[in-house]
Motif scaffolding. Structure first.
Motif, short mmCIF file in Angstrom:
data_model
loop_
_atom_site.label_atom_id
_atom_site.label_comp_id
_atom_site.label_asym_id
_atom_site.label_seq_id
_atom_site.Cartn_x
_atom_site.Cartn_y
_atom_site.Cartn_z
N LYS A 184 42.44 -6.13 39.90
CA LYS A 184 43.19 -7.02 39.00
C LYS A 184 43.45 -6.31 37.67
CE LYS A 184 41.36 -11.34 40.93
NZ LYS A 184 40.63 -12.61 40.63
N PRO A 185 44.48 -5.46 37.64
CA PRO A 185 44.80 -4.79 36.37
C PRO A 185 45.21 -5.81 35.32
CG PRO A 185 46.53 -4.45 37.99
CD PRO A 185 45.40 -5.10 38.71
N LYS A 186 44.97 -5.47 34.07
CA LYS A 186 45.23 -6.41 32.98
C LYS A 186 46.62 -6.27 32.39
CE LYS A 186 41.10 -7.87 33.59
NZ LYS A 186 40.73 -7.03 34.75
N GLU A 187 47.27 -5.13 32.60
CA GLU A 187 48.62 -4.95 32.06
C GLU A 187 49.38 -3.94 32.91
OE1 GLU A 187 50.98 -3.38 28.03
OE2 GLU A 187 48.82 -3.71 27.97
N CYS A 188 50.67 -4.20 33.07
CA CYS A 188 51.59 -3.25 33.70
C CYS A 188 52.72 -2.97 32.71
CB CYS A 188 52.16 -3.80 35.00
SG CYS A 188 53.41 -2.73 35.76
N LYS A 189 52.89 -1.71 32.35
CA LYS A 189 53.95 -1.30 31.42
C LYS A 189 54.98 -0.48 32.17
CE LYS A 189 52.91 0.31 27.33
NZ LYS A 189 53.67 -0.59 26.42
N LYS A 190 56.24 -0.91 32.12
CA LYS A 190 57.33 -0.17 32.74
C LYS A 190 58.23 0.41 31.64
CE LYS A 190 57.40 -2.66 37.14
NZ LYS A 190 58.23 -3.34 38.15
N ILE A 191 58.60 1.67 31.84
CA ILE A 191 59.40 2.39 30.84
C ILE A 191 60.75 2.74 31.46
CG2 ILE A 191 59.49 4.39 29.32
CD1 ILE A 191 56.46 4.46 29.36
N PHE A 192 61.81 2.26 30.83
CA PHE A 192 63.17 2.43 31.34
C PHE A 192 63.96 3.39 30.44
CE2 PHE A 192 61.84 -1.60 33.10
CZ PHE A 192 62.41 -1.64 34.36
N LEU A 193 64.90 4.07 31.06
CA LEU A 193 65.83 4.90 30.32
C LEU A 193 66.96 4.03 29.77
CD1 LEU A 193 66.49 7.90 29.65
CD2 LEU A 193 67.87 7.94 31.75
N ILE A 194 67.29 4.22 28.50
CA ILE A 194 68.38 3.48 27.87
C ILE A 194 69.54 4.44 27.63
CG2 ILE A 194 69.08 2.03 25.93
CD1 ILE A 194 66.88 0.83 27.67
N HIS A 195 70.70 4.13 28.20
CA HIS A 195 71.88 4.97 28.02
C HIS A 195 72.62 4.51 26.76
CE1 HIS A 195 71.56 7.01 31.95
NE2 HIS A 195 71.11 5.84 32.38
#
Length: 245
Positions: A184-195
């Motif tokens: 049960k992870p406490k946080e998920c961070k997703k990093i997106f590329l911004i054009h």
């Protein structure tokens, strides 16, 4: 790192925005000609990932808006609040954006600086049920768009998912994977590329500072920028950078 408040300014009292353009010598301009994979002067390498157009830093205008105060006064308080919210909402979902420009033929990443020593990518926590794309656009607008929309206000184009990090416990450490013993992870961070577009106006809360940091400065520099930001060079290695005139 380049403090963008010295590069240009945006005056919300006026109808438009004003920017200070730097003049480059002929040899510098020649270095900034567009290079694409397979073109003369470029390495003949296979396409690995997304193509990113890098526009010169001087094409953008930077200014300030009302302060956006942080909810927590310390990392310890932030982790306590995260634990309280986890009991009501479950795993924390956050999204960040990678905004890239070029300066003197080198890619630079736009980072927010809080105080003297803390750096972060623009982004933040998603609301319950909010989609990642819409939530990231909302966060980018709150952090970087003028408070009063102008003609060149950013229109965020959220691109590819570049990285995903996990926080196993209510601690500062995050990992680019879920450790085997964590269910049960406490946080998920997703990093997106911004054009980014060819030009637009940015406005930063007065209590923050927006920096353009060379990509080579971030590489293997977790001591200063933290492991997430220091890993951006590896994740961006699969991109094809096109240096626009």
């Amino acid at each position: 790192a380049i403090d963008l408040s010295t590069m240009a300014y945006y005056n919300p009292q006026q109808q438009g925005a004003v920017s200070h353009q730097q003049q480059y010598s002929a040899d510098q301009q020649q270095q900034q000609q567009s290079l694409v994979v397979g073109a003369p002067g470029a390495f003949d390498v296979p396409v690995l990932g997304p193509t990113v157009n890098l526009y010169d830093l001087t094409r953008y205008t930077f200014g300030y808006k009302e302060p956006h105060m942080e909810k927590d006064t310390s990392v310890k308080e932030r982790l306590k609040r995260m634990k309280r919210m986890y009991e009501h909402e479950g795993m924390r979902r956050t999204v960040d954006g990678i905004l890239l420009v070029q300066q003197h033929g080198h890619p630079h990443v736009l980072l927010l600086q809080i105080g003297n020593t803390f750096f972060k990518l623009p982004g933040g926590k998603l609301k319950p049920g909010e989609s990642e794309i819409e939530g990231l656009k909302r966060k980018l607008t709150r952090k970087l768009s003028p408070a009063v929309p102008v003609e060149d206000s950013p229109h965020w184009e959220v691109g590819e998912l570049m990285a995903q990090w996990w926080r196993p416990n209510f601690e500062t450490l995050m990992y680019p994977y879920i450790p085997a013993h964590i269910t049960k992870p406490k946080e998920c961070k997703k990093i997106f590329l911004i054009h980014l577009p060819e030009h637009c106006v940015f406005a930063v809360p007065r209590n923050l500072k927006l920096l353009a940091v060379p990509l080579f400065e971030l590489y293997d520099n977790a001591e200063r920028y933290g492991p997430v930001i220091a890993s951006l060079a590896q994740f961006l290695a699969r991109c094809n950078f096109v240096y626009m005139q």
